[in-house]
Structure formats: structure tokens, C-alpha cells
Design a protein around this motif. Sequence first.
Motif, short mmCIF file in Angstrom:
data_model
loop_
_atom_site.label_atom_id
_atom_site.label_comp_id
_atom_site.label_asym_id
_atom_site.label_seq_id
_atom_site.Cartn_x
_atom_site.Cartn_y
_atom_site.Cartn_z
N LEU A 238 6.26 -6.11 39.28
CA LEU A 238 7.30 -5.83 38.00
C LEU A 238 7.19 -4.38 37.48
N LEU A 239 5.80 -4.12 37.81
CA LEU A 239 5.67 -2.37 37.80
C LEU A 239 6.44 -1.59 38.66
N LYS A 240 6.48 -2.18 39.86
CA LYS A 240 7.14 -1.32 40.75
C LYS A 240 8.65 -1.32 40.49
N ARG A 241 9.36 -2.26 39.82
CA ARG A 241 10.48 -2.20 39.33
C ARG A 241 11.02 -1.17 38.23
N VAL B 105 13.40 2.35 37.34
CA VAL B 105 14.30 2.80 36.40
C VAL B 105 14.16 3.56 35.50
N TYR B 106 12.80 4.19 35.21
CA TYR B 106 12.16 4.84 34.08
C TYR B 106 11.79 6.22 34.98
N PRO B 107 11.75 7.38 34.26
CA PRO B 107 11.15 8.50 34.82
C PRO B 107 9.43 8.41 35.14
N PHE B 108 9.27 8.71 36.03
CA PHE B 108 7.78 8.79 36.78
C PHE B 108 6.82 9.17 35.80
N GLU B 109 6.81 10.20 35.30
CA GLU B 109 5.96 11.03 34.21
C GLU B 109 5.47 10.14 33.01
N LYS B 110 6.85 9.75 32.60
CA LYS B 110 6.60 8.85 31.30
C LYS B 110 5.88 7.71 31.53
N ILE B 111 5.87 6.88 32.59
CA ILE B 111 5.40 5.65 33.16
C ILE B 111 3.88 5.99 33.04
N ARG B 112 3.82 7.27 34.00
CA ARG B 112 2.24 7.52 34.39
C ARG B 112 1.43 7.67 33.03
N GLN B 113 1.86 8.38 31.99
CA GLN B 113 1.21 8.50 30.86
C GLN B 113 0.90 7.15 30.43
N PHE C 245 -3.64 1.62 30.23
CA PHE C 245 -3.67 0.09 30.52
C PHE C 245 -5.11 -0.42 30.69
N ARG C 246 -5.20 -1.60 30.43
CA ARG C 246 -6.77 -2.16 30.26
C ARG C 246 -7.13 -2.36 31.76
N ILE C 247 -6.39 -2.62 32.50
CA ILE C 247 -6.83 -2.53 33.96
C ILE C 247 -5.56 -1.75 34.89
N ILE C 248 -6.37 -0.72 35.43
CA ILE C 248 -5.49 0.32 35.97
C ILE C 248 -5.12 -0.09 37.31
N PRO C 249 -3.77 -0.16 37.88
CA PRO C 249 -3.45 -0.30 39.06
C PRO C 249 -3.56 0.82 40.21
N THR C 250 -3.79 0.40 41.63
CA THR C 250 -3.38 1.45 42.30
C THR C 250 -2.19 2.03 42.84
N ASP D 23 0.41 -5.89 29.91
CA ASP D 23 0.58 -4.47 29.98
C ASP D 23 1.78 -4.35 30.44
N VAL D 24 2.33 -4.64 31.38
CA VAL D 24 3.30 -4.18 32.02
C VAL D 24 4.50 -4.63 31.07
N LEU D 25 4.49 -5.84 30.85
CA LEU D 25 5.71 -6.24 29.94
C LEU D 25 5.88 -5.47 28.82
N ASN D 26 4.57 -5.26 27.98
CA ASN D 26 4.51 -4.19 26.84
C ASN D 26 5.13 -2.70 27.16
N LEU D 27 4.80 -2.61 28.41
CA LEU D 27 5.01 -1.19 28.95
C LEU D 27 6.78 -0.81 28.93
N ILE D 28 7.42 -2.14 29.35
CA ILE D 28 8.63 -2.12 29.25
C ILE D 28 9.37 -2.01 27.83
#
Length: 365
Positions: free
Chosen positions: A80-83, A87-95, A100-105, A131-136
Motif C-alpha cells: 500500500l505504501l509503495k502505491r 501518487v504523492y510527492p516523495f519528500e512529503k511522504i518521507r517526512q 511511523f511507529r515502525i519504520i519500513p526499509t 500508519d499507512v492508512l492514516n498517512l493517506i
Amino acid sequence: MQKNPFKFGSIVDDPYFTNRTKEVVQVTSVLNSSNHLILISPRRFGKSSLIFKVIAQINRPVIALDLQLLTSIEDFAGQLLKRVYRVYPFEKIRQLVSHFRIIPTIALNPVSNEVDISFRPSPAPMPMLEDVLNLIEKLSSEKKRSIVVFDEFQEVQHLDENLPRLLRSVMQHHKHINYVFLGSQESLIRNIFEKKKSSFYHFGMLLPLGKIPENDFRNYLLQGFHGSVDNEVEIAAAILGFTRCHPYYTQQLAFTVWESIHRDGKNSDVIGQAIGELIRVHDIDYERIWNGFNKTDKKLLIGLSMSDLTPLSEAFYRTYDIGAPSTAFSSLKRLMQSGYIIKSDNKHEIDDPFFCKWIKQRRDR
Ligand SMILES: Nc1ncnc2c1ncn2[C@@H]1O[C@H](COP(=O)(O)OP(=O)(O)OP(=O)(O)O)[C@@H](O)[C@H]1O
Ligand SMILES: [Mg+2]
């Protein structure tokens, strides 16, 4: 050389997409509101085609994921996060991901130019998905509402039996996302959304998708065959008579008939030959599938391939030696869950008309 005007197998758009005008309006209207949509039909009726046709017409961020290929909740979160990254700007997501409670690689794949994401397996993986759903939700706004499409949503139950409840508890707080759930195993998906006890009970608008109306499909076939034959009315009627307007099988048969006319020229039994060709191609699959059925399943399928009787009637049980109604009922339920039998216009029928014919042919041999 002329191009075959029919298409089957994948998502179709113009010029291969026909009718569905009423459904396009309905789906558009739900997506323009604050509601969620549940679109159900037997396999290959055109759910994906319909939803992507509507989405293409509205300029909104779309995240679509097929749950069929997921192996775990961690995998769900990662895919889901990959998708989201698409769609969204890289920097905004990265921040935002850094909280996240658990940081992905996250690694940039130089070949596909996409990010590869993995969450480490965990005994309690739900926070990752949450966390991914709330990120969206955070990336969306009232002006730019996101659309999140979950294809084959009934699979969610196989990932973890508590997942529907957990998902619902997160999604119900989202104000700037329209969730779209597509599902093809009707009874399973109805269990999720229609059972009072279920966590997703009445979560959105339930839209059952039927076959394509005969008149519209006939016009579509007439157009496709126009100029190639002088009896297109007859050809269209014979194709629809055989496929009973099933979207995928109709396109498949029309495609094969068109090929054969353009390859071998016209002949009087072009439809019969195309049907024979398609049955031959699938002979090994059909035999394998057939051998996997139990005795009652087989009797029920034989009955359905031979007669118009409803499979839940006394006459049907007697004629096809089915035994107790309860045995027939559980067999029917199983065959419907696996998609071999569908209910269309309130009638039970074998989903694949070629398989239906294969059974009849084998019986007559
Ligand atoms: N509106 C349409 N007009 C013409 N043909 C259609 C239409 N919708 C679907 N089809 C035919 O049905 C096929 C399957 O469509 P699609 O993949 O959208 O169905 P689906 O319900 O999403 O299938 P699945 O259950 O495999 O996910 C298409 O390749 C096409 O041949
Ligand atoms: Mg689909």
C-alpha cells in the motif's frame, strides 16, 4: 490489416467498453460524495473496468491494490505504501513516514525507478497498516480527496480473521478518502458488508454489477462485425445465445469468431467452430477442475448443464439423483463460493458457458 475489434481478459476502456451508463453515473456520484462503495459481481463481469473508467474521468489521487496477491499484513502495509509513493510527492511522504511507529526499509529500485518497501515481520503488524492508512488521510484534503480501491477485498479475511474489524476501526475516522471495495466471491463479500454482526456492516453503498443488457451488447457486436460479414445480426444473436451476455465470455467468443472469419474466410458454422476451438484449448483445465469435484458437485453441474430446472427443486433432485436437499444445498453453496456457479437474473447457471458445453459433450460421447 484490420484490427480485431473485441478484447477480453484485462481491464477494458473505450472502444471496447460498452454500456454501463447507469452504473457510471452511480459510481461517479458515490465518489463525489463522502461515502464508500462496495462493488460486487461474479468474476470477470467488469468491476475493474467500470471503476477505472470512472476514475479516469475524475482528476483525483488514486491508490489501487489487489488483495489477492498479499501474503501478510506487513506485506499489505508495504504494498500500500509503495502505491502511495506513486501518487504523492516523495519528500512529503518521507517526512510523515519518519513518524511511523515502525519504520519500513525504503529503497529506490534503479531498474523500475520505483521504491521497494518492506516492513519487518512482527507479532503485532497492525500498527504498520494503520500508519499507512492514516498517512493517506493526512496526504488528502477536502479539495483533493483520495480514492483507495481494494480489489478482491474478500481476501482480507484470509490474511487475518481480525483484520476486517481492525481496518474498519481505522477507516471510519477518515474524512478525505473514498474507499472502494471490489469483490467477486459474492457470498463472502456479502458476509463482510451485509451481516449485522460484521464489522463492515453498511459501511458504504453496495452496488451489485450484473451482465451487460442484451440490446447494448448486440449493438456492440453488430458494430464490431460490420463490414466483415453480411449476416452480422445472425452472428450476434448466436454469440449472445451461447454466452448469455456474460461480458468476458461474450468478448472472448466474438474475438475468436472474428479471427476465424479473417483467417479462414466465411463459412456457415463459424460460431460452432469457434466454440469447439475454445473448448479444445481448455480441455486439460476442464478435466483437472472436473476431477476435483465430489460426486454431488458433479451431479449438480451435469443437471445445470442439461436443464433449466432450478437446482433447489424436488424435480431437479429426482432427475439428477442428488439425494438429500441439504447435500445439494451445501454443494451449491460451495460451487457458488468458488465461482463455478453464479446467480444471474435470479437463476443459477454455470458461470463458464464453454465449461457447460464441455460437460454436455463429455456426457454425450
Ligand atoms: N463494459 C464492458 N463492455 C464490454 N466488455 C466488458 C465490459 N466490462 C467488462 N468487459 C469484458 O469482461 C472482461 C473482464 O473485465 P474486468 O477485468 O473489468 O472484470 P472484473 O469483474 O474486474 O474481473 P475479475 O473478477 O477477474 O477481477 C474484459 O476484459 C472485457 O472483455
Ligand atoms: Mg477485476
